[in-house]
Design a protein around this motif. Structure first.
Motif, PDB file in Angstrom:
ATOM      1  N   ALA A   4      -9.719   7.240   0.149  1.00 63.67           N
ATOM      2  CA  ALA A   4      -9.731   6.210  -0.772  1.00 63.67           C
ATOM      3  C   ALA A   4      -8.532   5.692  -1.450  1.00 63.67           C
ATOM      4  O   ALA A   4      -8.042   4.417  -1.482  1.00 63.67           O
ATOM      5  N   ASP A   5      -7.620   6.683  -1.774  1.00 61.56           N
ATOM      6  CA  ASP A   5      -6.406   6.277  -2.297  1.00 61.56           C
ATOM      7  C   ASP A   5      -5.157   6.921  -1.573  1.00 61.56           C
ATOM      8  O   ASP A   5      -4.909   8.141  -1.697  1.00 61.56           O
ATOM      9  N   ASN A   6      -4.647   6.147  -0.426  1.00 67.14           N
ATOM     10  CA  ASN A   6      -4.719   4.697  -0.312  1.00 67.14           C
ATOM     11  C   ASN A   6      -5.002   4.578   1.230  1.00 67.14           C
ATOM     12  O   ASN A   6      -4.892   3.478   1.456  1.00 67.14           O
ATOM     13  N   LYS A   7      -5.027   5.726   1.991  1.00 63.88           N
ATOM     14  CA  LYS A   7      -4.995   5.581   3.284  1.00 63.88           C
ATOM     15  C   LYS A   7      -6.054   4.554   4.020  1.00 63.88           C
ATOM     16  O   LYS A   7      -5.983   3.587   4.738  1.00 63.88           O
ATOM     17  N   VAL A  30       6.065   7.171  -1.975  1.00 62.87           N
ATOM     18  CA  VAL A  30       6.069   7.796  -3.376  1.00 62.87           C
ATOM     19  C   VAL A  30       5.321   7.190  -4.405  1.00 62.87           C
ATOM     20  O   VAL A  30       5.731   7.461  -5.764  1.00 62.87           O
ATOM     21  N   GLU A  31       4.256   6.844  -4.135  1.00 67.46           N
ATOM     22  CA  GLU A  31       3.697   5.934  -5.443  1.00 67.46           C
ATOM     23  C   GLU A  31       2.993   6.722  -6.101  1.00 67.46           C
ATOM     24  O   GLU A  31       3.109   6.695  -7.292  1.00 67.46           O
ATOM     25  N   GLU A  32       2.428   7.983  -5.845  1.00 70.20           N
ATOM     26  CA  GLU A  32       1.667   8.984  -6.462  1.00 70.20           C
ATOM     27  C   GLU A  32       2.739   9.781  -7.342  1.00 70.20           C
ATOM     28  O   GLU A  32       2.529  10.497  -8.376  1.00 70.20           O
ATOM     29  N   THR A  33       4.160   9.448  -7.113  1.00 72.84           N
ATOM     30  CA  THR A  33       4.988  10.131  -8.097  1.00 72.84           C
ATOM     31  C   THR A  33       5.690   9.100  -8.884  1.00 72.84           C
ATOM     32  O   THR A  33       6.649   9.114  -9.379  1.00 72.84           O
ATOM     33  N   SER A  85      -4.449  -3.222  -2.587  1.00 73.52           N
ATOM     34  CA  SER A  85      -5.815  -2.675  -2.601  1.00 73.52           C
ATOM     35  C   SER A  85      -5.630  -1.422  -2.735  1.00 73.52           C
ATOM     36  O   SER A  85      -5.710  -0.284  -1.924  1.00 73.52           O
ATOM     37  N   ASP A  86      -5.365  -0.908  -4.153  1.00 74.45           N
ATOM     38  CA  ASP A  86      -5.180   0.631  -4.399  1.00 74.45           C
ATOM     39  C   ASP A  86      -5.918   0.935  -5.881  1.00 74.45           C
ATOM     40  O   ASP A  86      -5.537   1.916  -6.381  1.00 74.45           O
ATOM     41  N   ASN A  87      -7.221   0.154  -5.755  1.00 78.60           N
ATOM     42  CA  ASN A  87      -8.082   0.529  -6.991  1.00 78.60           C
ATOM     43  C   ASN A  87      -9.584   0.694  -6.465  1.00 78.60           C
ATOM     44  O   ASN A  87      -9.634   0.452  -5.447  1.00 78.60           O
ATOM     45  N   GLY A 111       0.813  -1.237  -0.036  1.00 85.03           N
ATOM     46  CA  GLY A 111       0.142   0.039  -0.049  1.00 85.03           C
ATOM     47  C   GLY A 111       0.825   1.285  -0.133  1.00 85.03           C
ATOM     48  O   GLY A 111       2.202   1.008   0.187  1.00 85.03           O
ATOM     49  N   HIS A 112       0.223   2.371  -0.166  1.00 85.46           N
ATOM     50  CA  HIS A 112       0.909   3.729  -0.063  1.00 85.46           C
ATOM     51  C   HIS A 112       0.267   4.718   0.796  1.00 85.46           C
ATOM     52  O   HIS A 112      -0.970   4.590   0.962  1.00 85.46           O
ATOM     53  N   VAL A 113       1.105   5.561   1.456  1.00 89.91           N
ATOM     54  CA  VAL A 113       0.522   6.527   2.500  1.00 89.91           C
ATOM     55  C   VAL A 113       0.602   8.193   1.976  1.00 89.91           C
ATOM     56  O   VAL A 113       0.549   8.760   2.629  1.00 89.91           O
TER      57      VAL A 113
HETATM   58 ZN   LIG Z   1      -2.963   4.735  -4.896  1.00 89.73          ZN
END
Ligand SMILES: [Zn+2]
Ligand SMILES: NCC(=O)N[C@@H](Cc1c[nH]cn1)C(=O)O
Ligand SMILES: [Zn+2]
Length: 494
Positions: free
Chosen positions: A140-143, A174-177, A202-204, A107-109
């Protein structure tokens, strides 16, 4: 202890679900606390909150009894030549029973930028519940999903129930980058992943109101087009009309990327796209999707396509190109009359199987250089691909998909909507290629979650039912794994 037999298993599930229902307000408060941290990863110089968010997540996972390590993700080179460290990632593990399946949760925070003045109805960092929806950046994305995994484990621990699987976590910031440094991290910690049997993400989002299982995502090739016209910005009265303006060159280049029908104008860009087979075409017939609802969720009046099949195919299995913005151009309030000396156009191409980032990079660069040559401009053009994330497609016959289908049926009473996703999770293909392990996506985000948009939210129902889903998934996976062990199936063990 594991209560054996179907009665024992059903009793366990009842206890788990009752606990989750009666503690849902605590879980919602935890999410509110996480959303309050503006862990925006887009600006390298504003990442103090992000590092704090990683520490908060590490503390929550450590509180489960897990062994937690914060590991380096390398360094980021800034425009001014400085190097700064990326936020650390979390590697954690809980349980190492060789008879159990080992599941690695990703996951990503980090979150996308958000400001109230962008058009939010509520403060994006003060999660607000309205009519059963929890509004906030990252809900929702992604906390929300990351916390739902933690809630599920916390429930087992609080009930003194044995967790049916060994758990590992990899949580990044840093998933969003585009998850820079993640591939090197996984290579550097190969031993940590060596005993992992299954990777679950679980990121969708769901595609409709029907619970979904995701088996594919698009990749992302992200480009900067830099046009430099001089050493300083100029007065457009004093110099306008006598120089080759960088902005004019850039706009012309951007206008030559895609046409009004959504067709990408880069020669060869469609050459490697996998042909649509009759077998795949049939899959679209069974997908639960309400075109009008999706249009309402998007807030736009009309789509480029009018049928479910065309829309889903162009979201999942055909590339798209989006122009995101222009760095260095004047975009503030008022009417500044400057000629910007250097502007950077930013766009991305969502890649699909069998496109390759290296091929796309060559195609894009050649096309832009050819278009630029026609301008006969003395300005300097630099094209760079800053992200090259590959598309991912799973084998839905992997055992964990059977476990997830059973869990969805147990929690929601329906069979899952088998879907792909147009967004990108760089880790999925990286993991698949490096570890050769099964990767699956088990979404709990609502179809109208508004990821990256104003008023992003997760419904309380999806957050809490999603927690039950994850808790049940652990149980169902342990059953599938035991059956495979009994058959000495090659996919079990390393
Ligand atoms: Zn995400
Ligand atoms: N929820 C997944 C997600 O939003 N992923 C990002 C990843 C990305 C791609 N390029 C930069 N970030 C996405 O935009 O798909
Ligand atoms: Zn995102």
């Amino acid at each position: 202890m594991l209560l054996n037999g179907s009665h024992g298993s059903e009793q366990r599930v009842v206890e788990l679900f009752n606990y989750i229902d009666t503690h849902q307000d605590e879980f919602v408060q935890d999410l509110k606390d996480w959303v309050a941290v503006s862990s925006d990863s887009s600006d390298p110089l504003l990442r103090e909150d992000l590092s704090n968010m990683v520490e908060i997540a590490a503390k929550s996972i450590r509180a489960l009894g897990a062994t937690v390590k914060l590991v380096n993700m390398g360094e980021e080179k800034l425009n001014d030549g400085r190097n700064i460290p990326f936020p650390k990632a979390i590697l954690a593990e809980l349980g190492n029973n060789s008879s159990k399946a080992t599941v690695c949760i990703y996951g990503h925070v980090d979150v996308q930028p958000a400001k109230k003045e962008d058009g939010w109805n509520t403060d994006p960092y003060n999660m607000t519940e309205i009519n059963g929806d929890l509004y906030g950046r990252g809900a929702a994305d992604n906390k929300g999903p990351v916390l739902a995994w933690i809630n599920a484990v916390k429930t087992y621990k609080s009930l003194n129930q044995e967790i049916p699987v060994n758990l590992k976590f990899i949580i990044e910031g840093v998933e969003e980058t585009g998850s820079p440094g993640l591939e090197d991290l996984i290579k550097a910690h190969a031993s940590f992943f060596s005993d992992v049997d299954y990777i679950v993400i679980s990121d969708n989002l769901w595609l409709s109101r029907k619970p979904a299982l995701t088996y594919g995502t698009r990749g992302s090739a992200y480009f900067f087009i830099e046009v430099e016209g001089g050493t300083k910005d100029l007065h457009s009265g004093t110099f306008g009309g006598i120089i080759h303006e960088a902005m004019r060159d850039l706009i012309y280049l951007l206008a030559n990327l895609i046409d009004s029908s959504g067709h990408i104008l880069i020669p060869g860009i469609y050459d490697d796209v996998a042909p649509l087979t009759e077998e795949e075409r049939k899959l679209y017939e069974h997908i639960d999707f309400d075109l009008e609802e999706h249009q309402n969720n998007s807030g736009v009046n009309t789509f480029l396509y009018s049928t479910k099949e065309e829309i889903l195919q162009h979201l999942w299995r055909y590339p798209s190109l989006t122009i995101h913005g222009i760095e260095g151009a004047f975009s503030g309030p008022g009417s500044k009359t400057v000629i910007p000396s250097k502007v950077i156009g930013k766009f991305s191409i969502r890649q699909v199987p069998n496109m390759k980032s290296s091929v796309v990079q060559k195609q894009v660069t050649k096309h832009l250089e050819d278009v630029f040559a026609k301008l006969k401009s003395p300005n300097k053009l630099t094209v760079s691909m800053i992200i090259g994330a590959s598309p991912w497609v799973a084998d839905v016959n992997d055992p964990q998909y059977a476990a997830a289908r059973n869990a969805i049926t147990k929690v929601f009473g329906v069979t899952p909507n088998m879907i792909r996703d147009g967004s990108t999770i760089p880790l999925a293909r990286i993991f698949q290629d490096l570890t050769k392990k099964s990767v699956m996506m088990l979404p709990i985000g609502d179809a109208d979650a508004g990821e990256h948009s104003q008023n992003e939210k997760i419904s309380r129902s999806n957050y809490i039912q999603g927690t039950k889903l994850f808790a049940t998934f652990f149980l169902e996976l342990s059953k599938v794994h035991e059956e495979l062990m009994a058959k000495n199936h090659p996919s079990v063990g390393n």
